[in-house]
Design a protein around this motif. Structure first.
Motif, mmCIF file in Angstrom:
data_model
loop_
_atom_site.group_PDB
_atom_site.id
_atom_site.type_symbol
_atom_site.label_atom_id
_atom_site.label_comp_id
_atom_site.label_asym_id
_atom_site.label_seq_id
_atom_site.Cartn_x
_atom_site.Cartn_y
_atom_site.Cartn_z
ATOM 1 N N THR A 72 38.339 69.496 -29.584
ATOM 2 C CA THR A 72 37.932 69.145 -30.859
ATOM 3 C C THR A 72 38.997 68.293 -31.558
ATOM 4 O O THR A 72 40.292 68.127 -30.996
ATOM 5 N N ALA A 73 38.753 67.565 -32.597
ATOM 6 C CA ALA A 73 39.575 66.632 -33.458
ATOM 7 C C ALA A 73 40.840 67.118 -33.763
ATOM 8 O O ALA A 73 42.067 66.679 -33.580
ATOM 9 N N ASP A 74 40.774 68.586 -34.206
ATOM 10 C CA ASP A 74 42.174 69.337 -34.587
ATOM 11 C C ASP A 74 42.947 69.437 -33.375
ATOM 12 O O ASP A 74 44.301 69.368 -33.319
ATOM 13 N N CYS A 77 44.929 66.330 -32.159
ATOM 14 C CA CYS A 77 45.736 66.122 -33.086
ATOM 15 C C CYS A 77 46.983 67.105 -32.664
ATOM 16 O O CYS A 77 48.255 66.331 -32.525
ATOM 17 N N ARG A 78 46.875 68.070 -32.501
ATOM 18 C CA ARG A 78 47.811 69.032 -31.952
ATOM 19 C C ARG A 78 48.612 68.569 -30.718
ATOM 20 O O ARG A 78 49.884 68.930 -30.440
ATOM 21 N N ARG A 83 45.354 59.963 -36.139
ATOM 22 C CA ARG A 83 44.477 58.817 -36.373
ATOM 23 C C ARG A 83 44.260 58.506 -37.819
ATOM 24 O O ARG A 83 44.454 59.170 -38.677
ATOM 25 N N ILE A 101 52.596 66.222 -47.285
ATOM 26 C CA ILE A 101 53.126 67.231 -46.818
ATOM 27 C C ILE A 101 52.164 68.247 -45.757
ATOM 28 O O ILE A 101 52.369 68.723 -44.808
ATOM 29 N N ILE A 102 50.691 67.908 -46.095
ATOM 30 C CA ILE A 102 49.851 68.683 -45.382
ATOM 31 C C ILE A 102 50.057 68.361 -43.767
ATOM 32 O O ILE A 102 49.980 69.048 -42.974
ATOM 33 N N GLY A 103 50.036 67.032 -43.585
ATOM 34 C CA GLY A 103 50.321 66.392 -42.173
ATOM 35 C C GLY A 103 51.289 66.940 -41.469
ATOM 36 O O GLY A 103 51.591 67.409 -40.746
ATOM 37 N N LEU A 105 53.105 69.796 -42.245
ATOM 38 C CA LEU A 105 53.051 71.080 -41.939
ATOM 39 C C LEU A 105 52.741 71.633 -40.637
ATOM 40 O O LEU A 105 52.649 72.698 -40.469
ATOM 41 N N LEU A 106 51.956 70.586 -39.941
ATOM 42 C CA LEU A 106 51.141 70.987 -38.806
ATOM 43 C C LEU A 106 52.530 71.519 -37.768
ATOM 44 O O LEU A 106 52.151 72.364 -37.033
ATOM 45 N N HIS A 107 53.539 70.924 -37.728
ATOM 46 C CA HIS A 107 54.533 71.404 -36.875
ATOM 47 C C HIS A 107 55.920 72.082 -37.508
ATOM 48 O O HIS A 107 56.737 72.250 -37.107
ATOM 49 N N PRO A 109 56.117 74.996 -40.377
ATOM 50 C CA PRO A 109 55.648 75.913 -40.957
ATOM 51 C C PRO A 109 56.297 76.094 -42.277
ATOM 52 O O PRO A 109 55.631 76.729 -43.539
ATOM 53 N N ARG A 150 50.549 60.274 -43.496
ATOM 54 C CA ARG A 150 49.714 61.307 -43.145
ATOM 55 C C ARG A 150 49.577 61.624 -41.859
ATOM 56 O O ARG A 150 50.092 62.759 -41.024
ATOM 57 N N THR A 154 52.177 64.124 -38.697
ATOM 58 C CA THR A 154 51.926 65.261 -37.838
ATOM 59 C C THR A 154 52.742 65.121 -36.662
ATOM 60 O O THR A 154 52.397 65.537 -35.656
#
Lengths: 240, 334
Positions: A72-74, A77-78, A83, A101-103, A105-107, A109, A150, A154
């Motif tokens: 899946t797309a997420d 990305c992980r 993209r 910030i949302i981007g 926060l992926l790596h 916490p 953004r 990530t």
């Protein structure tokens, strides 16, 4: 150079239409790789398959030694592929800062750490002074750079850019080219899908030409520009 | 801890917030029993609206069936109390997993099979209706004749069993509302909260940013359902009766969401402000009508409709965001 991304025999069909037909290529680590082609050549479909937005009907997509086709797309990305969208889609009702910030926060916490990282990226992309603006109020060039910020937040190893130059004025295009060159110089591998020839020639180290879902040429920008098949189908005879 | 609690609270907003809290704490000494009961109802709707807002306001998932979680909370706690003598707080502890499970089932079905937007809202209505019909025919909970929590004269307030006078109920619901407000304040500033906002704003873009949208939508539904179940526990012990036709009714679900819509979806103060505006003005209206000897049935419903119309047309973001700007406090978005 080792391959960061390798596609082999990737296909996608929509009912009767074969959008991408057995395309294979490899993107070396650290490359600035461009995929060009006329409208309907299958660029965006190819892009969406790499990004996980669509599942390929056949073939393999290998990123950093692991198959990513069908994820899946997420999840893609992980794994480290970020993209942008051809029609930009930052989170419209959120501030510029919150978007990044949302981007981040992926790596990370921790929100404070994510904000710090977001500020670094906003400074780099000349958006720091606009960080409290609501994203939907930005101009198109600003929204394109916001979407890139953004994506970069990530922490990708490969950045996929879908027509990031489209709709930009020449000065804005030059600014974007400078940003991409700087990112690439730091070791980020970039895969661009482009329509704007000018930008690609100035930027790319490798070019792949798609025509009706088939890869018809691959090589350096100079090689591709001289390729008779490319001239015939894409550049048009007049430009030579 | 205190620093985190006050994060995002400016000095300008701290003073009115402290004054409001002080006024609410002092209310039982300032107002009569009638007004205190009004305040209880207002806070109850403020609480339920805040719980619904977690799902819709933060994560952008429209539920029109929150009566389900409310009813489950009420029925679980009331049944445990009347059948086994188990107090409402332990009942709430049981209601949390029950309501969460209901939310998780709906969320799983919807999010796994990509039921979104208006179709998701219809699914939530359907499950609330299943519950209404099911409880209406379930003899163990006395079916349509209703479940009653025994009312006795208690010599003194017993908050542990939620038996007592309006003052006790008032402090219970005030405490719950404040706690939920603080929880939402933390949530929306946390990693989960940011991811919810991303999903609310653009789910495709959220996925492209690496967010496992299925997981975070599930968290939103479960937290919202669990928090709403307490409103049901409170309802059961405050009103002392539960009828499936009433607690699981679609009107109950709509009543819960009017407050946040009028106050401001996605804001922390919106649900509470909306409940004050809606219930406060509706009650004032009916008092005035009574004083003039006018008796028009359904006038409150018409009033709700008018409020909703005014907000939709004139204040699409709700009453709170423009009010916050007017007071010069906070940002318009959380």
């Amino acid at each position: 150079m080792t391959a960061l991304l390798a596609l082999s025999n990737v296909s996608k069909r929509f009912r009767g239409l074969i959008a991408v037909d057995g395309v294979s290529f490899t993107v070396p680590q650290g490359a600035m790789f461009a995929v060009i082609g006329s409208n309907g050549a299958g660029k965006t479909t190819l892009f969406n398959m790499i990004a996980g937005a669509m599942k390929p009907d056949g073939g393999a997509i290998v990123f950093a030694g692991q198959g990513v086709h069908g994820l899946t797309a997420d999840a893609v990305c992980r794994r480290g592929i970020a993209r942008t969208f051809q029609i930009v889609r930052p989170f419209p009702g959120l501030s510029v800062e919150d978007n990044v910030i949302i981007g981040a926060l992926l790596h990370r916490p921790d929100v404070t750490a994510a904000r710090g990282h977001a500020h670094e990226l906003l400074r780099r992309l000349d958006l720091f002074d606009k960080r409290h603006r609501i994203a939907s109020t930005l101009t198109l060039p600003d929204r394109k750079r916001l979407e890139m910020a953004r994506a970069l937040a990530t922490g990708p190893r490969l950045l996929l850019l879908d027509e990031v130059m489209a709709g930009l004025r020449p000065t804005e295009t030059d600014r974007m080219v400078a940003i991409l060159k700087a990112l690439n110089a730091e070791g980020l591998t970039i895969l661009l899908i482009e329509h704007v020839m000018r930008a690609v020639m100035a930027l790319a180290s490798h070019v792949l030409v798609l025509d009706h879902g088939v890869a018809i040429a691959e090589g350096s920008p100079e090689q591709v520009a001289r390729d008779p098949a490319v001239v015939q189908s894409y550049l048009g005879v007049e430009t030579v | 801890m205190m620093a985190r609690l006050t994060a995002g609270v400016t000095r300008r907003s701290a003073i009115p917030l402290a004054l409001l809290l002080a006024a609410l704490l002092a209310a039982p000494w300032l107002v009569n029993d009638y007004l205190l009961t009004m305040l209880i109802i207002i806070l109850y709707f403020g609480y339920a609206g805040q719980a619904w807002n977690i799902m819709m306001g933060f994560a952008g998932q429209l539920s029109l069936g929150h009566a389900l979680y409310l009813g489950l909370g009420g029925y679980v706690a009331a049944t445990l109390f009347t059948r086994f003598g188990i107090g409402p707080w332990l009942g709430f502890a049981v209601a949390i997993p029950v309501a969460s499970a209901a939310g998780a089932i709906i969320g799983f079905l919807a999010f796994r099979f990509r039921v979104a937007g208006i179709y998701f809202a219809i699914l939530t209505i359907a499950f609330a209706e299943f519950a209404r019909i099911g409880f209406d025919n379930w003899d163990y909970v006395h079916a349509s004749s209703g479940l009653f929590v025994p009312v006795k004269q208690y010599a003194h307030n017993n908050p542990w069993l939620l038996r007592g006078d309006p003052t006790m109920f008032y402090y219970v619901i005030l405490g719950a509302t404040v706690l939920l407000f603080v929880l939402c304040h933390f949530l929306v500033r946390s990693r989960v909260g940011y991811f919810w906002l991303a999903i609310r704003e653009d789910e495709t873009a959220a996925r492209a940013a690496g967010i496992d949208t299925f997981r975070y939508k599930m968290i939103a539904v479960v937290v919202s359902a669990a928090m709403t179940s307490f409103a049901g526990v409170f309802y059961a012990f405050f009103y002392n009766n539960l009828f499936p036709e009433q607690v699981f009714s679609i009107f109950r679900s709509v009543e819960i969401i009017l407050g946040p819509i009028i106050g401001g979806i996605g804001t922390l103060f919106g649900p509470i402000l909306g409940a004050f505006v809606l219930k406060g003005l509706a009650e004032a209206l009916s008092s005035v009508m009574t004083a003039f000897g006018i008796d028009l049935p359904g006038v409150t419903q018409v009033f709700y409709g008018v409020c909703l119309l005014i907000v939709v047309v004139a204040l699409p973001d709700g009453v709170w965001p423009p009010l916050a700007r007017l007071l010069g406090i906070g940002r318009s978005k959380p």
